[in-house]
Design an enzyme around this catalytic site. Structure first.
Site, PDB file in Angstrom:
ATOM      1  N   ASP A 195       0.889  -1.145  -0.093  1.00 28.09           N
ATOM      2  CA  ASP A 195      -0.099  -0.050   0.286  1.00 28.09           C
ATOM      3  C   ASP A 195       1.046   1.047  -0.091  1.00 28.09           C
ATOM      4  OD1 ASP A 195      -3.149   0.888   0.396  1.00 28.09           O
ATOM      5  OD2 ASP A 195      -2.045   2.045   1.592  1.00 28.09           O
ATOM      6  N   GLN A 196       0.491   2.176  -0.707  1.00 28.86           N
ATOM      7  CA  GLN A 196       1.061   3.612  -0.857  1.00 28.86           C
ATOM      8  C   GLN A 196       0.157   4.831  -0.373  1.00 28.86           C
ATOM      9  OE1 GLN A 196       2.172   5.755  -4.532  1.00 28.86           O
ATOM     10  NE2 GLN A 196       4.266   5.023  -4.012  1.00 28.86           N
TER      11      GLN A 196
END
Length: 200
Positions: free
Chosen positions: A77-78
């Site tokens: 995830d970013q």
């Protein structure tokens, strides 16, 4: 949980619907499958961007691993971080323009979190790749031309560094160059080797 990996060959699964992560993982030359994680990505009250990215990466890997217990599962995830505030995917032209105006002339940290989980072997490890991106001072005209050209509405921070978005930047500071695109391959290779996969 951080058990020694089994020597038996296991399927590799990318727990992500992101085409960017799929393309990046393909660079490692490994056969893999893709599964969509069923995870609520809503930030918790007061949750810091790095903590949010870490939590969601692990939640995605664990959720897919629960359905594919024999597999080695990658979750990622970013979250973009502007002065401690999480900046997500804009979704629309208007929100993207607002994001870029806010980030103009500012440093933004993109936290790309990674988790690798295998239920059958008891393996679970996480890592985080922060990338500092320094945006140029952008005019409204530059923002509008860029957004019309690239339409990066599915990208956290409204810019694709692997495309025309690089022209919006003054600098990128990172020890894992693909992290900004969505999957830190240096860290991914490290965790996959720790999980028992053989890489070149």
């Amino acid at each position: 949980m951080n058990a020694a990996p089994s020597s038996a060959a296991r399927p590799l699964v990318l727990g992500s619907t992101s085409r960017y992560r799929r393309e990046l993982l393909g660079r490692l030359g490994l056969a893999f499958e893709v599964e969509a994680p069923r995870v609520d990505e809503t930030p918790q009250p007061g949750e810091a961007p790095a903590a949010l990215a870490r939590r969601l990466a692990l939640a995605k890997a664990r959720e897919v691993a629960a359905r594919r217990p024999e597999a080695i599962v990658i979750g990622s995830d970013q979250v973009a971080d502007l002065d401690g505030e999480p900046i997500g995917k804009p979704g629309t032209h208007e929100r993207a323009a607002l994001q870029l105006r806010r980030m103009s002339g500012r440093p933004v940290v993109f936290h790309t979190a990674l988790a690798v989980v295998c239920q059958a072997s008891g393996f679970e490890q996480q890592d985080l790749a922060p990338v500092e991106v320094r945006f140029r001072d952008l005019t409204d005209g530059e923002i509008e031309r860029y957004l019309r050209a690239e339409q990066p509405y599915d990208c956290a921070g409204s810019a694709r560094s692997e495309g025309l978005g690089i022209a919006l930047l003054d600098a990128i500071v990172s020890d894992d160059p693909t992290a900004l695109v969505g999957l830190p391959l240096i860290r991914t290779a490290r965790l996959l080797r720790a999980a028992g996969l053989v890489l070149p």
